[in-house]
Every structure is written in C-alpha cells, then in structure tokens.
Design a protein around this motif. Sequence first.
Motif, short mmCIF file in Angstrom:
data_model
loop_
_atom_site.label_atom_id
_atom_site.label_comp_id
_atom_site.label_asym_id
_atom_site.label_seq_id
_atom_site.Cartn_x
_atom_site.Cartn_y
_atom_site.Cartn_z
N UNK A 119 -17.21 6.17 36.92
CA UNK A 119 -18.72 6.35 36.66
C UNK A 119 -18.83 6.63 35.31
N UNK A 120 -20.73 6.47 34.63
CA UNK A 120 -20.60 6.27 33.83
C UNK A 120 -21.31 8.16 33.13
N UNK A 121 -22.38 7.41 34.13
CA UNK A 121 -22.88 9.13 34.83
C UNK A 121 -23.80 9.29 36.69
N UNK A 122 -23.65 10.11 37.15
CA UNK A 122 -24.14 10.41 38.95
C UNK A 122 -25.00 11.62 38.34
N UNK A 123 -26.05 10.87 38.83
CA UNK A 123 -27.25 12.19 38.93
C UNK A 123 -28.04 12.51 39.89
N UNK A 124 -28.01 13.65 40.23
CA UNK A 124 -29.21 13.52 41.63
C UNK A 124 -31.13 13.79 40.97
N UNK A 125 -31.81 13.17 41.57
CA UNK A 125 -33.32 12.66 40.92
C UNK A 125 -33.49 13.91 42.27
N UNK A 126 -34.18 15.13 42.30
CA UNK A 126 -35.02 16.16 43.98
C UNK A 126 -36.07 16.54 43.04
#
Lengths: 242, 219
Positions: A119-126
């Motif tokens: 993984x390079x990034x793992x975001x949650x967009x809430x």
Amino acid sequence: MSLPTKNQLSNLLYLFRNTEYHCVFHKKKLVCNSILSYALFFIIIIAPSCSNPYKSLPKTELQPGQIKEVPYALPFSENAFIYKTDMTFYKNEISGLLIIKKTDENIYRIALTTQFGLKIFDFELNNGKLKVEYCVEYLNKSLILKTFESDFNLLLLQNRFDKLLVIENPETKQKIWQFIDGKYNYNYIENVNSASIENIYLKKRNSEKIRVGLDNHKNDIPGNILLEHQNIKLKMNLKRIQ
Amino acid sequence: MCIKQSKMRKSNLIIAFLMISCIINAQEKGFKEISNAEKVKTELARLTENTKTIQSLFVQEKHLSFLSENIISKGEFLFRSPNQLRWEYSEPFEYIIVFNDKNILIKDENKISTFDTESNKMFSEINNMMIGTIQGNLFADNERFDAKYFENSTQYLLELEPKLPEMKSMLKKILIYIDKSDISVSKIKMIESSDDYTSIEFVNRKLNQEIGNDRFIVK
C-alpha cells in the motif's frame, strides 16, 4: 457584477505600475490616459464577462437530494472500482492500482497499492473529510493530504455546497451541473449527446484550480480519468480495469 | 453461591473456548515451530547454492479488509543468480519490471523507464527483499529481520519480522513457504501492520534451466 479575480487584479496592478513608469519618465500623458481607459474598460466590460461564462444561459436551481440526477455513477455505485494509476507529483512518479469502494452513504475507502501489492496510501473519505488509515511517509504531509482530499471530493462528488444549479447550453450541447460553495464552484459538464460527464472544473473565484477530463464511459462510469492541478504540479491518470 | 459457581463455570468455559480456538488457529496452518533452527538453516543454505535460475508462473493476491474479493494479478517470473529478476505481469494489464544488477527497467504501456537502485531507496529495498527471499539469504540477515522457523510434512515456513523502522512501517511480517522436495520457494506472503496482505504463489516452477540474457532486457 462580479469582482475581478486575483490574477486579473495583478494584471491590472502591473498595468498601472508600467503606466506610472511611463508617465514619470516619458511624460506622455496621452498614452498614459489611453492605458488607464483600457484598464477601466477591462474592469467594466471584460472582467464580468470572463468571470461567468454561463451568466446568460437558462438555469434551474435543484434541491440537494437531486444530486443523483447527475449522470455520474462513480460516487453512487456500491461496486468497488479499480483503476490503473499513474501519478506525477512534482518530480515523483507513482504508479499502481487505485481502489475506490463506497462503504456507506457518503463514506468511501480509497487505497493506492504498488504493482507488488504494497500500500502507498489507504484513506477513508467520510462526508468530505479525509482520514488516513495508512500513508507512506513521503506523502504523509498535511498539505499533500489536503490536496488528495480536494481531488477525491471532486471525483466522488463529496464537495460541500450551498446551491446546486443546472445550466443548459444548447449551443455547445452541454448541461452544466454547478455546485456552489461560497467562493468555490464545482462544474460537472455533461455532453448532452452522450449523456456523460466529460469534464469537471473546480474554480475558486472563477480561477480554475483543478481540471478533470473523463471518457470511455460504461454505465455512467468513466473508463479514463485525467486529473490535473493548474497551480501545482500534480497529475493523476486513471484507467479502469474493474 | 449458585450464581458464583455458574459465573465461574462460565468464565472457565470462556477460557477453555479461547484456548481451544487458539490451538485450532495454530493447527489450521498445520505448521509447528522448529526448535533446532541450526539444522534447518544448513538445509536452507542449499536453497542459495542450488538455485541458479528459476522460471515460474505466479499468481498474486491482494487482500484489503474493505473488499469482499481479493485482487488477482498473474504473470511470469524469472530469476538468474546472483541478481537478475524479471516480473512480467499479464493480468490485469501488461507491465514488466526487470531488476538487472544495479538497474531497474520498467515497461508500462510501451513506455520504458530506467532507474538506478542506488539512487532509489524504495526500489533498492524491493530488489534486496525479492532477491533475498528467492535466494534464501534474507532469513540469515539478523540485522534486519527476526526469523522463526516452522514446518509441516511438505513445507518449511519462515516467518520474518522486520527490525528496521522504515521496513517495519511498511510490513509487519513476511512469510516464506519453501517446498521440502526441492528446497524452492513456493509462496511469499507480505503482511502489513493493518493485516492486509499480498501473497505471491509460484506455480509450475522450473529450476536451473537456461535463461537467455535477452530476458533481462526490456525492449
């Protein structure tokens, strides 16, 4: 009448400074006056017409709930989407797979992995707010994260807005879905013939900040997405594989 | 009193249940820890000596907790001792990455890029890890990894835990499955701190067959 943008003002200041220089050292008042008149003409006539290209077009105000009428399924579908991604960020080139999954109403998981799967990034967009689940150190900077937040909000129609307008332009065969939030406006341009969103623009006081081109649609999901920032060197090129 | 007893019984039951589930969990893998690691190390040293080339197909699975299905990639893998690797992905799209001594060559949609491992720390780490895993010297690297050894009837399982902070932030564990029959790597599993993982399974492995120089060049 709209106020001139920052760029327009700096152009004017430059014009005035040059005018002053011209006046003091060459004493050519006629030339000076003509430039000042040009500047005045610019403020009164040109600036407002540049600021809002859709001003004379018929527009309808929609209710926030009518957002789902925008022919753009990426934010609304329950399926996971995978895009092959090439990102250029100043001198860095990052490539891999971008995975977007709607996990709940207005909640998304967005992860980028390398070819080897790391993984390079793992975001949650809430509800428009970006939460970092994981991010490699070199991208984990508040300014970069803010940029990702505005990019994914734009792509997933998560921008906060006060007003939603739909503007029809029969001449260009376009329908403009315009989301207005104070000094920001987000324009989703639909090609009426194909009934697909083909361009997205984020503007701040009418100066373009982010431009997105979308094509090769299937069921209102774009196959190719090219997102470019106008004021920083960041470009994202996405090609759908699932 | 009765209530106390039943509470105790309940808590005992819970403890027993937890213990059983832990045992089942350990047995599920079917591997038990090897106490005499030195013997295995000697055995595994053969891996480095014996593996001159590897030619194999691979299936890569990416597990992300928020996805119901893993993401599958497939392709061909080539290795030639001491430091040449070729990963050629054919699914879900074509992509080639070649590690050739100190150079890295990438072919992506007819665009070829070249990097130098010495100037790119991330690629250098990937290169060291991949070659170290395949050749077997990664588990001898006491400075960078803590190693544990397990086995079942057909395989050895090496569990590597990174020690260096930059590696630790990326990976929690690397699991390497080695077939006892020919002492060759059959699977690698890289587990991230979030428990998301990538597993790469090598299928139809051919060892020590001639591989031409041209396979480590990208055109």
